[in-house]
Motif scaffolding. Structure first.
Motif, mmCIF file in Angstrom:
data_model
loop_
_atom_site.group_PDB
_atom_site.id
_atom_site.type_symbol
_atom_site.label_atom_id
_atom_site.label_comp_id
_atom_site.label_asym_id
_atom_site.label_seq_id
_atom_site.Cartn_x
_atom_site.Cartn_y
_atom_site.Cartn_z
ATOM 1 N N GLY A 46 0.802 -1.171 0.126
ATOM 2 C CA GLY A 46 -0.272 0.084 0.049
ATOM 3 C C GLY A 46 1.086 1.122 -0.068
ATOM 4 N N VAL A 47 0.467 2.080 -0.753
ATOM 5 C CA VAL A 47 0.953 3.485 -0.782
ATOM 6 C C VAL A 47 0.133 4.597 -0.250
ATOM 7 N N GLU A 48 0.649 5.831 0.113
ATOM 8 C CA GLU A 48 -0.353 6.862 0.629
ATOM 9 C C GLU A 48 -1.295 7.349 -0.542
ATOM 10 N N GLU A 49 -0.711 7.714 -1.482
ATOM 11 C CA GLU A 49 -1.481 8.456 -2.667
ATOM 12 C C GLU A 49 -2.304 7.577 -3.472
ATOM 13 N N TYR A 50 -2.256 6.419 -3.524
ATOM 14 C CA TYR A 50 -3.159 5.381 -4.280
ATOM 15 C C TYR A 50 -3.469 4.350 -3.603
ATOM 16 N N ALA A 51 -4.745 3.806 -3.725
ATOM 17 C CA ALA A 51 -5.394 2.743 -3.251
ATOM 18 C C ALA A 51 -4.874 1.543 -3.870
ATOM 19 N N THR A 52 -4.505 0.457 -2.819
ATOM 20 C CA THR A 52 -4.129 -0.759 -3.617
ATOM 21 C C THR A 52 -5.096 -1.744 -3.246
ATOM 22 N N SER A 53 -5.786 -2.367 -4.096
ATOM 23 C CA SER A 53 -6.893 -3.281 -3.957
ATOM 24 C C SER A 53 -6.964 -4.568 -4.973
ATOM 25 N N ILE A 54 -7.291 -5.558 -4.615
ATOM 26 C CA ILE A 54 -7.502 -6.829 -5.067
ATOM 27 C C ILE A 54 -8.794 -7.335 -5.140
ATOM 28 N N GLY A 55 -9.465 -7.444 -6.239
ATOM 29 C CA GLY A 55 -11.043 -7.750 -6.066
ATOM 30 C C GLY A 55 -10.914 -9.447 -5.888
ATOM 31 N N GLY A 56 -10.079 -10.052 -6.517
ATOM 32 C CA GLY A 56 -10.142 -11.576 -6.516
ATOM 33 C C GLY A 56 -9.393 -12.231 -5.532
ATOM 34 N N ASP A 57 -8.830 -13.524 -5.901
ATOM 35 C CA ASP A 57 -8.083 -14.195 -4.896
ATOM 36 C C ASP A 57 -6.819 -13.841 -5.328
ATOM 37 N N VAL A 58 -5.840 -14.152 -4.327
ATOM 38 C CA VAL A 58 -4.341 -14.000 -4.488
ATOM 39 C C VAL A 58 -3.693 -15.386 -4.372
ATOM 40 N N LYS A 59 -3.337 -15.930 -5.570
ATOM 41 C CA LYS A 59 -2.672 -17.339 -5.488
ATOM 42 C C LYS A 59 -1.137 -17.223 -5.831
ATOM 43 N N PHE A 60 -0.321 -18.111 -5.171
ATOM 44 C CA PHE A 60 0.964 -17.789 -5.238
ATOM 45 C C PHE A 60 1.655 -19.119 -4.988
ATOM 46 N N LYS A 61 3.062 -19.386 -5.373
ATOM 47 C CA LYS A 61 3.540 -20.945 -5.192
ATOM 48 C C LYS A 61 4.565 -20.692 -4.179
ATOM 49 N N ASP A 62 5.417 -19.712 -4.125
ATOM 50 C CA ASP A 62 6.609 -19.607 -3.116
ATOM 51 C C ASP A 62 6.365 -18.589 -1.891
ATOM 52 N N THR A 63 6.177 -17.170 -2.287
ATOM 53 C CA THR A 63 6.199 -16.262 -1.014
ATOM 54 C C THR A 63 4.795 -15.359 -1.478
ATOM 55 N N LEU A 64 4.249 -14.750 -0.306
ATOM 56 C CA LEU A 64 3.400 -13.668 -0.348
ATOM 57 C C LEU A 64 3.822 -12.770 0.558
ATOM 58 N N ASP A 65 4.011 -11.496 0.454
ATOM 59 C CA ASP A 65 4.379 -10.486 1.035
ATOM 60 C C ASP A 65 3.411 -9.282 1.082
ATOM 61 N N VAL A 66 2.694 -9.046 1.862
ATOM 62 C CA VAL A 66 1.739 -7.892 1.902
ATOM 63 C C VAL A 66 1.984 -6.973 2.970
ATOM 64 N N THR A 67 1.957 -5.753 2.577
ATOM 65 C CA THR A 67 2.536 -4.580 3.477
ATOM 66 C C THR A 67 1.585 -3.428 3.383
ATOM 67 N N ALA A 68 0.821 -3.136 4.293
ATOM 68 C CA ALA A 68 -0.234 -1.822 4.409
ATOM 69 C C ALA A 68 0.238 -1.045 5.824
ATOM 70 N N GLU A 69 1.292 -0.557 5.714
ATOM 71 C CA GLU A 69 1.783 0.514 6.843
ATOM 72 C C GLU A 69 1.588 1.951 6.107
ATOM 73 N N ASP A 70 2.201 2.367 4.790
ATOM 74 C CA ASP A 70 1.902 3.714 4.503
ATOM 75 C C ASP A 70 0.736 3.844 3.746
ATOM 76 N N GLY A 71 0.017 2.801 3.334
ATOM 77 C CA GLY A 71 -1.434 3.005 2.496
ATOM 78 C C GLY A 71 -1.917 1.654 2.620
ATOM 79 N N ALA A 72 -3.200 1.802 2.510
ATOM 80 C CA ALA A 72 -4.194 0.643 2.829
ATOM 81 C C ALA A 72 -4.138 -0.215 1.566
ATOM 82 N N VAL A 73 -4.375 -1.599 2.071
ATOM 83 C CA VAL A 73 -4.416 -2.710 0.928
ATOM 84 C C VAL A 73 -5.526 -3.453 1.272
ATOM 85 N N ASP A 74 -6.264 -3.525 0.407
ATOM 86 C CA ASP A 74 -7.629 -4.421 0.594
ATOM 87 C C ASP A 74 -7.541 -5.691 -0.312
#
Length: 172
Positions: A46-74
Motif C-alpha cells: 500500500g502507498v499513501e497516494e493510491y489505493a491498493t486493492s485486489i478484487g479476486g483471490d491471490v494465488k502464489f507458489k513460493d512467497t506472499l508479502d503484503v504490507t499496508a503500513e504507508d497506505g491501505a491494502v484491501d
C-alpha cells in the motif's frame, strides 16, 4: 488482462482486470486488480497516494508479502496457498483481508501490526505467528489449526470452537 507473463510490476494508479504470471514474480504497489492475482512470488504494498486493492483471490507458489503500513491494502478474495512450505507475511494496520485458504499445506503465516477479522479454510497444517501488537480475530464457527504463537502485546481470538495442537507465546 495480463496472462503468462514472466514478471509483472504495477504501481501508482495502474489498473488491470487480472494477473496470471504463473512462473513469474508479481509486484503491486498502489495499483488495483479487479480479479485474480497469480504468481510465484507475490508482493503487494500500500502507498499513501493510491489505493491498493485486489478484487479476486491471490494465488502464489513460493512467497506472499503484503504490507499496508504507508497506505491501505484491501484483498476482497481469498489468499490461496498453492504449495507446501510457503511463507506468508501480512503486515500493517491498514490491511483488510477476506479469507485465507491454506489447502491443508504446511505453511507459516506471520501477522505483524495487523488488526482485523478474517476467516480461515483448510489450515490444519498451518502455523500462525502474531508479532508487533497484532490482533487477529477468527470468524470461523470451527477452526482446526496446527500451531499459533502470540507475542506479548498481540492477541488471538476465535469466535467459534477451536482445536489447536500447539499454543505458545506471552500474548493472547
Amino acid at each position: 488482462i495480463i496472462d503468462d507473463a514472466v514478471d509483472v510490476s504495477m504501481d501508482e494508479g495502474a489498473k488491470a482486470d487480472k494477473i496470471d504470471a504463473a512462473t513469474g514474480n508479481v509486484t503491486i504497489e498502489g495499483a488495483s486488480v479487479s480479479g485474480v492475482v497469480s504468481g510465484s512470488n507475490v508482493t503487494i504494498t500500500g502507498v499513501e497516494e493510491y489505493a491498493t486493492s485486489i478484487g479476486g483471490d491471490v494465488k502464489f507458489k513460493d512467497t506472499l508479502d503484503v504490507t499496508a503500513e504507508d497506505g491501505a491494502v484491501d484483498i476482497k478474495g481469498a489468499i490461496k496457498v498453492n504449495a507446501d512450505v510457503n511463507d506468508v507475511s501480512l503486515s500493517g494496520n491498514l490491511l483488510t483481508l477476506g479469507s485465507i485458504d491454506a489447502d491443508y499445506r504446511d505453511t507459516t503465516i506471520e501477522f505483524s501490526e495487523f488488526k482485523g477479522d478474517l476467516e480461515f479454510a483448510n489450515v490444519a497444517a498451518v502455523t500462525l505467528n502474531l508479532i508487533d501488537e497484532s490482533e487477529v480475530t477468527v470468524t470461523n464457527e470451527n477452526l482446526i489449526l496446527s500451531a499459533v504463537d502470540v507475542e506479548e502485546g498481540s492477541a488471538f481470538t476465535v469466535n467459534g470452537k477451536a482445536k489447536i495442537t500447539d499454543i505458545s507465546g506471552d500474548g493472547m
